[in-house]
Design an enzyme around this catalytic site. Structure first.
Site, PDB file in Angstrom:
ATOM      1  N   GLU A 257      40.684  33.457  43.909  1.00  0.00           N
ATOM      2  CA  GLU A 257      41.135  32.495  43.648  1.00  0.00           C
ATOM      3  C   GLU A 257      42.539  32.343  43.000  1.00  0.00           C
ATOM      4  O   GLU A 257      42.650  32.748  42.124  1.00  0.00           O
ATOM      5  CB  GLU A 257      40.136  31.529  42.415  1.00  0.00           C
ATOM      6  CG  GLU A 257      38.460  31.179  43.273  1.00  0.00           C
ATOM      7  CD  GLU A 257      38.721  30.318  44.300  1.00  0.00           C
ATOM      8  OE1 GLU A 257      39.630  29.555  44.394  1.00  0.00           O
ATOM      9  OE2 GLU A 257      37.814  30.516  45.214  1.00  0.00           O
ATOM     10  N   CYS A 296      44.947  24.943  38.337  1.00  0.00           N
ATOM     11  CA  CYS A 296      45.345  25.529  39.554  1.00  0.00           C
ATOM     12  C   CYS A 296      45.199  24.357  40.418  1.00  0.00           C
ATOM     13  O   CYS A 296      45.874  24.460  41.668  1.00  0.00           O
ATOM     14  CB  CYS A 296      44.258  26.606  40.009  1.00  0.00           C
ATOM     15  SG  CYS A 296      42.502  26.079  39.698  1.00  0.00           S
TER      16      CYS A 296
HETATM   17  P1  NAP Z   1      46.981  37.218  36.051  1.00  0.00           P
HETATM   18  O1  NAP Z   1      48.074  37.493  35.320  1.00  0.00           O
HETATM   19  O2  NAP Z   1      46.703  37.604  37.208  1.00  0.00           O
HETATM   20  O3  NAP Z   1      45.757  37.174  35.123  1.00  0.00           O
HETATM   21  C1  NAP Z   1      44.248  36.775  35.553  1.00  0.00           C
HETATM   22  C2  NAP Z   1      43.350  37.765  35.246  1.00  0.00           C
HETATM   23  O4  NAP Z   1      43.404  39.005  35.741  1.00  0.00           O
HETATM   24  C3  NAP Z   1      43.270  37.707  33.600  1.00  0.00           C
HETATM   25  O5  NAP Z   1      42.045  38.023  33.156  1.00  0.00           O
HETATM   26  C4  NAP Z   1      44.030  39.181  33.561  1.00  0.00           C
HETATM   27  O6  NAP Z   1      43.641  39.950  32.393  1.00  0.00           O
HETATM   28  C5  NAP Z   1      43.303  40.039  34.823  1.00  0.00           C
HETATM   29  N1  NAP Z   1      44.300  41.097  35.309  1.00  0.00           N
HETATM   30  C6  NAP Z   1      45.499  41.235  35.112  1.00  0.00           C
HETATM   31  N2  NAP Z   1      45.737  42.573  35.740  1.00  0.00           N
HETATM   32  C7  NAP Z   1      44.707  43.058  36.333  1.00  0.00           C
HETATM   33  C8  NAP Z   1      44.583  44.342  36.913  1.00  0.00           C
HETATM   34  N3  NAP Z   1      45.246  45.230  37.224  1.00  0.00           N
HETATM   35  N4  NAP Z   1      43.231  44.426  37.157  1.00  0.00           N
HETATM   36  C9  NAP Z   1      41.982  43.623  36.816  1.00  0.00           C
HETATM   37  N5  NAP Z   1      42.389  42.380  36.140  1.00  0.00           N
HETATM   38  C10 NAP Z   1      43.601  42.145  35.960  1.00  0.00           C
HETATM   39  O7  NAP Z   1      46.940  35.367  36.285  1.00  0.00           O
HETATM   40  P2  NAP Z   1      47.657  34.567  35.306  1.00  0.00           P
HETATM   41  O8  NAP Z   1      49.021  34.353  35.239  1.00  0.00           O
HETATM   42  O9  NAP Z   1      47.108  34.583  33.976  1.00  0.00           O
HETATM   43  O10 NAP Z   1      46.623  33.228  35.501  1.00  0.00           O
HETATM   44  C11 NAP Z   1      47.663  32.170  36.111  1.00  0.00           C
HETATM   45  C12 NAP Z   1      47.399  32.001  37.657  1.00  0.00           C
HETATM   46  O11 NAP Z   1      46.103  31.574  37.965  1.00  0.00           O
HETATM   47  C13 NAP Z   1      47.979  30.780  38.348  1.00  0.00           C
HETATM   48  O12 NAP Z   1      48.861  31.116  39.288  1.00  0.00           O
HETATM   49  C14 NAP Z   1      46.951  29.797  38.840  1.00  0.00           C
HETATM   50  O13 NAP Z   1      47.223  29.044  39.820  1.00  0.00           O
HETATM   51  C15 NAP Z   1      45.758  30.816  39.124  1.00  0.00           C
HETATM   52  N6  NAP Z   1      44.740  30.206  38.863  1.00  0.00           N
HETATM   53  C16 NAP Z   1      44.001  29.903  39.977  1.00  0.00           C
HETATM   54  C17 NAP Z   1      42.590  29.171  39.732  1.00  0.00           C
HETATM   55  C18 NAP Z   1      41.718  29.177  40.923  1.00  0.00           C
HETATM   56  O14 NAP Z   1      40.747  28.626  40.935  1.00  0.00           O
HETATM   57  N7  NAP Z   1      42.531  29.252  42.293  1.00  0.00           N
HETATM   58  C19 NAP Z   1      42.185  28.567  38.830  1.00  0.00           C
HETATM   59  C20 NAP Z   1      42.879  29.186  37.541  1.00  0.00           C
HETATM   60  C21 NAP Z   1      44.345  29.596  37.524  1.00  0.00           C
HETATM   61  P3  NAP Z   1      44.723  39.906  30.891  1.00  0.00           P
HETATM   62  O15 NAP Z   1      44.446  38.501  30.500  1.00  0.00           O
HETATM   63  O16 NAP Z   1      43.990  40.888  30.025  1.00  0.00           O
HETATM   64  O17 NAP Z   1      45.947  40.484  31.423  1.00  0.00           O
END
Ligand code: NAP
Length: 508
Positions: A257, A296
């Site tokens: 997602e 999102c």
């Molecule tokens: P992100 O940096 O990709 O982080 C998301 C999750 O992934 C966090 O728990 C993060 O942990 C973890 N993570 C980071 N690097 C990782 C790796 N190498 N291996 C495994 N896990 C890892 O995303 P974000 O910027 O925080 O989130 C915002 C984005 O999420 C936006 O683009 C939004 O559109 C999207 N989003 C989508 C939905 C949907 O349902 N489609 C819902 C909500 C948000 P840490 O926090 O510990 O780094």
């Protein structure tokens, strides 16, 4: 002394070593807690979940697993005030935003407890009708769904710590898979407390729920063929996870997602003074300001007939100007800060990029000096191309785009989205837009003034699927019983009809 968040692995709470990361209150910049994942044995945690949690859940019927979900929902309801306060402190949520997250989680758990009641005393799902495969009815086929034998690893985003935890865990637990849940670090206090409630009250069998707090490191390098990964977050992290060698080698199922440039389309039949026009304005304003635009599913692109643009600009600017932005702890505040300093900086940079291709229509002029605040910002694109279809600005920001005809062509430039909303009373217009945007979206919301208490396009309901193709990640979650398929193996049983029917307790 700051609170230290711990992981719950191998049936125990364990603290990581070292300084780790600090969690803040985004409205005051006050440090609230620390967390570290260093020294946590992830391989042992996954193994424990597979060995202990899996068999315990699979021994239960769907109805029994549903009772577990009901118990978690009730425990969250009992501690609702405390959970809302954590969402406000660590997430920068207004009380209403915190309710959206926490009540959404409780509602989703209840919804899946109801799905479970409907599935009753079975342990396996029969999928579709039985099929006669030969000339005689004796040669028979039947598809069934059985729980996978591994662990469901859930990686959640920062914006919905309660809902994201619950919407994934409810479906996996009901399907019979143990869960290892990893919250986003910056807002982890709320999910941590929910897991504490589950553990303190012994609501789940040993090993059915584990919690990995803190930086992820390379923990997904440990997943194998029977495991699944459900990820919510950025497309960039998703791509990294999908290309992990073990994920590729073992064909690990990954659901993503990711982000989305959700569009709202106003029909040219809609008059500026009408219920439909008001509904459209209310949904755009709500999506821009609820959770400070950090949903999102929030509307990012607003497609307006060129002839109505002046009215829309004026009306939206007036609505946005009336939104008090500030300390989410105050009852008068309608919009709080974004979640972290890094998010604030990214939103500002994103606004800068969008302004390279458009003009500012409105920006909230006064913001608190402290805290990670960004004011609601409305931009009008100079034309219907460029960054507006490429850059997700994850904050209280939307872009108006004028169209002359066929807005669906502009919508589809977003390259795959979670939800598209349409506001019109003209059925042939709706039909044309739906037909063309449907292949690019997971959900289409048809706004209407007569839908009482409409939640708007930004609310994900457990009965309907959530996800979208392309940049939205290509995943699908929820959707009632449909959600169970991700956590199940579909198997075709082929053989003697009476034998298959006996195996399935008379079904098939
Ligand atoms: P992100 O940096 O990709 O982080 C998301 C999750 O992934 C966090 O728990 C993060 O942990 C973890 N993570 C980071 N690097 C990782 C790796 N190498 N291996 C495994 N896990 C890892 O995303 P974000 O910027 O925080 O989130 C915002 C984005 O999420 C936006 O683009 C939004 O559109 C999207 N989003 C989508 C939905 C949907 O349902 N489609 C819902 C909500 C948000 P840490 O926090 O510990 O780094």
């Amino acid at each position: 002394m700051l609170k230290q968040l711990r992981s719950h692995v191998c049936g125990q709470w364990r603290a990581g070593t070292g300084a780790g990361q600090t969690l803040f209150n985004p409205a005051t910049e006050e440090a609230l807690a620390t967390v570290s994942s260093a020294g946590i044995d992830v391989a042992a945690a996954l193994d424990y979940a597979r060995r202990r949690g899996g068999p315990a859940l699979r021994a239960m019927t769907f109805a029994e697993r549903g009772a577990l979900l009901q118990a978690i929902a009730e425990a969250m309801q009992e501690s609702r005030t405390e959970l809302l306060e954590l969402g406000m402190a660590n997430g920068g949520n207004t009380r209403s935003d915190a309710k959206f997250d926490v009540d959404g989680a409780i509602g989703t758990l209840h919804a899946y407890a109801e799905v479970a009641a409907g599935l009753g005393a079975r342990r396996m799902l029969v999928d579709g009708d039985g099929i006669q495969l030969g000339r005689s009815p004796r040669f028979h086929g039947q598809h069934v769904l059985v729980p996978r034998r591994g662990v469901a690893v859930h990686v959640n985003a920062f914006n919905f710590p309660a809902w994201n935890f619950a919407e994934k865990a409810a479906v996996a637990l009901l399907a019979g898979m143990p869960v290892v849940s990893k919250p986003a670090t910056s807002s982890a206090m709320l999910a941590h407390r929910v897991v504490e409630l589950v553990v303190e009250q012994k609501l789940l069998p040993d090993g059915a729920l584990s919690f990995l707090a803190g930086s992820p490191g390379e923990f997904l390098a440990q997943v194998g063929a029977q495991d699944v990964v459900a990820f919510t977050g950025s497309g960039e992290t998703a791509a990294r996870i999908r290309s992990l060698p073990n994920v590729v080698r073992h064909s690990v199922r990954v659901n993503v997602e990711a982000d989305s440039l959700n569009a709202a389309v106003l029909g040219s039949d809609v008059q500026p003074v009408s219920g439909m026009f008001e509904t459209f304005l209310r949904d755009v304003e709500r999506d821009m300001t609820q959770k400070a635009g950090q949903k999102c599913t929030a509307i990012r692109r607003v497609l307006v007939p060129r002839s109505s643009m002046d009215e829309v600009k004026a009306a939206l600017a007036e609505l946005l100007a009336a939104v008090p932005v500030g300390d989410p702890a105050l009852a008068s505040t309608r919009m709080g800060p974004v979640a972290t300093a890094a998010q604030r900086d990214e939103v500002r940079a994103g606004v800068g990029a969008l302004l390279g291709e458009g003009a500012k229509v409105f920006e909230q002029p006064s913001l608190p000096a402290k805290g990670y605040f960004v004011g609601p910002t409305l931009i009008e694109a100079r034309d219907g191309a460029g960054a507006v279809h490429e850059r997700e600005v994850f904050g209280p920001v939307a872009v108006l785009i004028a169209y002359d005809e066929a807005p669906q062509e502009i919508v589809s430039r977003g390259n795959g989205g979670l939800v598209c909303s349409i506001y019109s009373d003209d059925l042939s217009f709706i039909e044309g837009v739906v037909a063309d945007v449907a292949p690019h979206h997971g959900r289409i919301f048809l706004g209407h003034p007569k839908i009482e208490l409409s939640p708007g396009p930004g609310t994900v309901l457990p009965q309907l699927v959530h996800g979208g193709p392309g940049r939205a990640g290509g995943g699908e979650e929820l959707g009632g019983a449909r959600g169970l398929t991700f956590y199940s193996q579909r198997v075709a049983l082929e053989g003697s009809r009476p034998v298959i029917q006996k195996l399935l307790g008379g079904e098939g």
